[in-house]
Design a protein around this motif. Structure first.
Motif, PDB file in Angstrom:
ATOM      1  N   VAL A  64     -48.749 -80.680  44.186  1.00  0.00           N
ATOM      2  CA  VAL A  64     -47.750 -79.701  44.586  1.00  0.00           C
ATOM      3  C   VAL A  64     -47.836 -78.509  43.665  1.00  0.00           C
ATOM      4  CG1 VAL A  64     -45.306 -79.284  44.949  1.00  0.00           C
ATOM      5  CG2 VAL A  64     -46.261 -81.538  45.410  1.00  0.00           C
ATOM      6  N   VAL A  65     -47.805 -77.324  44.216  1.00  0.00           N
ATOM      7  CA  VAL A  65     -47.793 -76.113  43.416  1.00  0.00           C
ATOM      8  C   VAL A  65     -46.354 -75.747  43.109  1.00  0.00           C
ATOM      9  CG1 VAL A  65     -48.312 -73.655  43.403  1.00  0.00           C
ATOM     10  CG2 VAL A  65     -49.950 -75.263  44.349  1.00  0.00           C
ATOM     11  N   ARG A  96     -47.638 -64.991  47.474  1.00  0.00           N
ATOM     12  CA  ARG A  96     -46.183 -65.027  47.650  1.00  0.00           C
ATOM     13  C   ARG A  96     -45.500 -65.754  46.497  1.00  0.00           C
ATOM     14  NH1 ARG A  96     -46.974 -66.293  54.115  1.00  0.00           N
ATOM     15  NH2 ARG A  96     -47.863 -64.223  54.548  1.00  0.00           N
ATOM     16  N   CYS A  97     -46.155 -66.781  45.979  1.00  0.00           N
ATOM     17  CA  CYS A  97     -45.598 -67.448  44.797  1.00  0.00           C
ATOM     18  C   CYS A  97     -45.560 -66.496  43.604  1.00  0.00           C
ATOM     19  CB  CYS A  97     -46.424 -68.682  44.451  1.00  0.00           C
ATOM     20  SG  CYS A  97     -46.319 -70.030  45.636  1.00  0.00           S
ATOM     21  N   PHE A  98     -46.652 -65.752  43.401  1.00  0.00           N
ATOM     22  CA  PHE A  98     -46.685 -64.780  42.309  1.00  0.00           C
ATOM     23  C   PHE A  98     -45.624 -63.698  42.511  1.00  0.00           C
ATOM     24  CE2 PHE A  98     -51.324 -66.009  41.792  1.00  0.00           C
ATOM     25  CZ  PHE A  98     -51.106 -66.695  40.610  1.00  0.00           C
ATOM     26  N   PHE A  99     -45.427 -63.284  43.756  1.00  0.00           N
ATOM     27  CA  PHE A  99     -44.431 -62.259  44.063  1.00  0.00           C
ATOM     28  C   PHE A  99     -43.039 -62.721  43.639  1.00  0.00           C
ATOM     29  CE2 PHE A  99     -41.665 -60.310  47.495  1.00  0.00           C
ATOM     30  CZ  PHE A  99     -41.594 -59.066  46.879  1.00  0.00           C
ATOM     31  N   LEU A 100     -42.700 -63.960  43.953  1.00  0.00           N
ATOM     32  CA  LEU A 100     -41.408 -64.495  43.527  1.00  0.00           C
ATOM     33  C   LEU A 100     -41.341 -64.622  42.010  1.00  0.00           C
ATOM     34  CD1 LEU A 100     -40.941 -67.284  46.229  1.00  0.00           C
ATOM     35  CD2 LEU A 100     -39.664 -65.158  46.068  1.00  0.00           C
ATOM     36  N   ASP A 158     -38.807 -63.110  38.728  1.00  0.00           N
ATOM     37  CA  ASP A 158     -38.005 -64.093  37.984  1.00  0.00           C
ATOM     38  C   ASP A 158     -37.405 -65.181  38.868  1.00  0.00           C
ATOM     39  OD1 ASP A 158     -38.460 -62.668  35.580  1.00  0.00           O
ATOM     40  OD2 ASP A 158     -36.851 -61.276  36.102  1.00  0.00           O
ATOM     41  N   VAL A 159     -38.113 -65.573  39.896  1.00  0.00           N
ATOM     42  CA  VAL A 159     -37.684 -66.672  40.747  1.00  0.00           C
ATOM     43  C   VAL A 159     -38.782 -67.729  40.777  1.00  0.00           C
ATOM     44  CG1 VAL A 159     -37.076 -67.389  43.098  1.00  0.00           C
ATOM     45  CG2 VAL A 159     -36.206 -65.232  42.193  1.00  0.00           C
ATOM     46  N   ASN A 160     -38.431 -68.952  40.422  1.00  0.00           N
ATOM     47  CA  ASN A 160     -39.380 -70.062  40.500  1.00  0.00           C
ATOM     48  C   ASN A 160     -39.415 -70.598  41.929  1.00  0.00           C
ATOM     49  OD1 ASN A 160     -39.612 -69.841  37.697  1.00  0.00           O
ATOM     50  ND2 ASN A 160     -37.905 -71.254  37.387  1.00  0.00           N
ATOM     51  N   CYS A 161     -40.540 -71.176  42.303  1.00  0.00           N
ATOM     52  CA  CYS A 161     -40.647 -71.696  43.664  1.00  0.00           C
ATOM     53  C   CYS A 161     -41.527 -72.934  43.670  1.00  0.00           C
ATOM     54  CB  CYS A 161     -41.213 -70.642  44.617  1.00  0.00           C
ATOM     55  SG  CYS A 161     -42.923 -70.193  44.282  1.00  0.00           S
ATOM     56  N   LEU A 174     -42.713 -73.332  51.623  1.00  0.00           N
ATOM     57  CA  LEU A 174     -42.388 -72.581  50.413  1.00  0.00           C
ATOM     58  C   LEU A 174     -40.878 -72.642  50.212  1.00  0.00           C
ATOM     59  CD1 LEU A 174     -43.184 -70.634  48.101  1.00  0.00           C
ATOM     60  CD2 LEU A 174     -42.877 -68.757  49.722  1.00  0.00           C
ATOM     61  N   LEU A 175     -40.458 -73.224  49.105  1.00  0.00           N
ATOM     62  CA  LEU A 175     -39.031 -73.383  48.805  1.00  0.00           C
ATOM     63  C   LEU A 175     -38.702 -72.662  47.517  1.00  0.00           C
ATOM     64  CD1 LEU A 175     -36.246 -74.716  49.347  1.00  0.00           C
ATOM     65  CD2 LEU A 175     -37.047 -76.667  47.999  1.00  0.00           C
ATOM     66  N   ALA A 176     -37.650 -71.860  47.547  1.00  0.00           N
ATOM     67  CA  ALA A 176     -37.193 -71.153  46.348  1.00  0.00           C
ATOM     68  C   ALA A 176     -35.680 -71.040  46.394  1.00  0.00           C
ATOM     69  CB  ALA A 176     -37.825 -69.768  46.250  1.00  0.00           C
ATOM     70  N   THR A 177     -35.051 -71.175  45.237  1.00  0.00           N
ATOM     71  CA  THR A 177     -33.602 -70.997  45.114  1.00  0.00           C
ATOM     72  C   THR A 177     -33.310 -70.040  43.976  1.00  0.00           C
ATOM     73  OG1 THR A 177     -33.297 -72.849  43.572  1.00  0.00           O
ATOM     74  CG2 THR A 177     -33.204 -73.348  45.930  1.00  0.00           C
TER      75      THR A 177
END
Length: 586
Positions: free
Chosen positions: A133-134, A551-555, A559-562, A579-582
């Motif tokens: 999992v990334v 998109r992961c790098f963009f988040l 300052d958002v982990n995903c 892709l899950l982010a909170t």
């Protein structure tokens, strides 16, 4: 398509040509399997494959995200628990300590889920199928494989006497509308029994209503993404979930009626909105019929159904406008948002806190995927996003005026679908590359292994392209009409049917072109076309990896982990990454 036009076979190394030409389609299928899954050379009876070819295959898989679906929701649970720990640490730093009263009941909810998952499903993801999992971490130590760890409830449960009676059951943890008689409902079910008895939070008597109008592929996707969205919404105390590109509303109905979530369906097509409302009414009618046949003590109640709005979420949309549209749709009396309080009769929240919402999307197409990410980051009221993307060839790119300075060009188009992150501006992806990323490597490997006759269709299309380019160069790479069971038809019949709608039906193919010795020679090279396509297909997961990690790098740059988790069976659903982010509550 351009195999003959561009003489693509000549671009394959001579040693590869000689080796691969001796392989049958089933033997060729092993190239599309990860190294170690099968020994290619054991299936290659006439010699050893070139080392450069084996290195190319190994590098392609090494540079790709894993695609085998994880066997449970543990990676999502671990991510949400880690995010809660990060939020509590932030509040500790801000206030000098974290009181028991501010810890929140959702920590206990997720801990219970983790405990049930750990005790009833001992299989570890990495040991089951090699999947990893990334997770974009907040610290280097967080890069460990989330799937290989088994979270313990005691690790994340706050020490409070209130935790003993905060959540009595798994049903309360996920807030389903109807009780579940199966505590293992948080585990992935096999694709053939999802949304069936005991496989979700909904009442078992209502299992059929969520499968209606759904083919197996869609049923599989809706069941898994719906559960992930429900967990994320519970984790961040989200009030409303907007289903972006909702279509006929299948995912929204499961979230609304199955998990008792407030859902707003957002789609730009009025026809889809009308169809979704029709299906909502059918589901509610099924519930009313059920009421007449069962005792009152086991009779399911009817939660509020999803709301629907027609809205075009284009790349230039203002997040404030979209936020207001979503919240006002869910609560028509809401005239403002931001720091303004809501009417108490229309909200369970206190008058000091505006409503929050989350975003979910099942196969958000092209630029819509990155647009949703930008709305998530820009809106202070948006708490989570759970998204599965598709149609990478429809992603817009910045205008590269200077081919040697793609970074400068990237700054000209801040709303481009790709790249979204600063990090990936150095990596340009052509349309052909992005279109290739949409191909299904697992499905094609199965076709090769079965030795299907319809593999010859690739050669049919390439030969027809050569004829069209020679006679009508303006129709190069034209979209042609699909021909059913093309492999069972002579090439001449296939070609005429394929161009029937091209240029208003004005294209008249000549017999001398369709039956010429040159055409016959091209059709005899169908194995070469298959070999070249197989080599090309090895790069599809690599290109998809670039798009998704962008998109992961963009988040992460914001300052958002995903977490990026392979969640669907790739045989059923090739675009299988959720892709899950909170974001923090405040």
């Amino acid at each position: 398509m351009e195999f003959f036009c561009e003489d693509l076979w000549s671009k394959v190394p001579k040693s590869w040509q000689d080796a691969l030409s001796q392989l049958s389609p089933p033997q060729l299928a092993t190239i599309l399997q990860p190294p170690g899954a099968s020994n290619i050379n054991n299936k290659f009876t006439s010699g050893v494959l070139p080392l450069s070819l084996l290195a190319f295959q190994a590098a392609a898989f090494r540079c790709s995200l894993p695609r085998n679906a994880v066997s449970s929701v543990k990676p999502f649970i671990q991510y949400l628990l880690d995010q809660q720990c990060d939020r509590k640490s932030t509040e500790c730093d801000a206030r000098g300590g974290l009181s028991t009263a501010t810890s929140g009941r959702n920590d206990v909810k997720l801990s219970l889920i983790a405990e049930l998952n750990s005790s009833q499903h001992q299989q570890q993801e990495s040991g089951a199928n090699g999947s990893k999992v990334v997770v974009m971490p907040s610290s280097p130590s967080a890069t460990d494989d989330a799937a290989s760890s088994s979270p313990s409830a005691t690790d994340h449960t706050v020490s409070s006497s209130a935790s003993d009676d905060a959540v009595p059951s798994l049903s309360a943890a996920l807030k389903p509308a109807w009780p579940s008689d199966d505590p293992r409902s948080i585990l992935w079910q096999s694709s053939h029994n999802e949304l069936c008895r005991g496989s979700g939070g909904h009442h078992t008597l209502m299992s059929h209503v969520f499968r209606r109008h759904l083919k197996p592929k869609k049923q599989h996707e809706v069941a898994r993404l719906g559960l992930v969205a429900a967990m994320a919404a519970a984790s961040v105390n989200c009030d409303v979930t907007a289903d972006i590109g909702s279509g006929c509303g299948h995912l929204a109905r499961l979230m609304a009626y199955g998990y008792n979530m407030d859902v707003v369906c957002v789609d730009r097509e009025d026809d889809f909105v009308v169809g979704a409302r029709k299906f909502d009414a059918q589901l509610e009618q099924s519930i009313l019929k059920l009421h007449k046949r069962i005792p009152a003590d086991v009779r399911p109640s009817l939660p509020a159904g999803p709301k629907h709005v027609t809205c075009d979420l284009h790349p230039g949309v203002q997040p404030q406008d979209f936020t207001q549209r979503v919240l006002s749709t869910c609560n028509p009396s809401t005239q403002s948002y931001g720091d303004q309080p809501l009417s108490p009769q229309h909200s369970s929240l206190s008058s000091e806190e505006p409503r929050s919402f989350g975003l979910t999307g099942l196969h958000t197409c092209g630029d819509l995927a990155t647009t949703v990410l930008r709305v998530f980051l820009a809106s202070p009221h948006c708490r989570y996003i759970a998204s599965v993307s598709c149609c990478y060839m429809k992603l817009s790119e910045p205008s590269y005026g200077n081919e040697t300075d793609t970074t400068a060009a990237g700054d000209k188009r801040q709303d481009a679908g790709y790249p979204a992150s600063r990090h990936c501006r150095r990596y340009r992806l052509t349309y052909a590359a992005r279109e290739l990323a949409c191909h299904a490597i697992e499905a094609y490997a199965c076709r090769l292994a079965a030795g299907d006759d319809n593999l010859k269709v690739h050669c049919y299309r390439a030969a027809l392209e050569q004829i069209l380019v020679r006679r009508w160069p303006e129709h190069r790479r034209a979209g042609l009409r699909p021909v059913k069971h093309a492999h069972t038809k002579p090439f001449q019949e296939y070609a005429r049917r394929a161009v029937k709608a091209l240029a208003g039906g004005t294209i008249q193919l000549l017999d001398e072109d369709l039956s010429s010795p040159e055409t016959e020679a091209m059709l005899a090279r169908w194995r070469q076309v298959i070999i070249f396509y197989t080599l090309r297909l090895l790069l599809a997961p690599v290109i998809e990896t670039v798009v998704l990690l962008d998109r992961c790098f963009f988040l992460y740059e914001n300052d958002v982990n995903c977490a990026l988790v392979p969640s669907f069976d790739p045989q059923l659903s090739p675009r299988n990454m959720i892709l899950l982010a909170t974001k923090p509550r405040r």
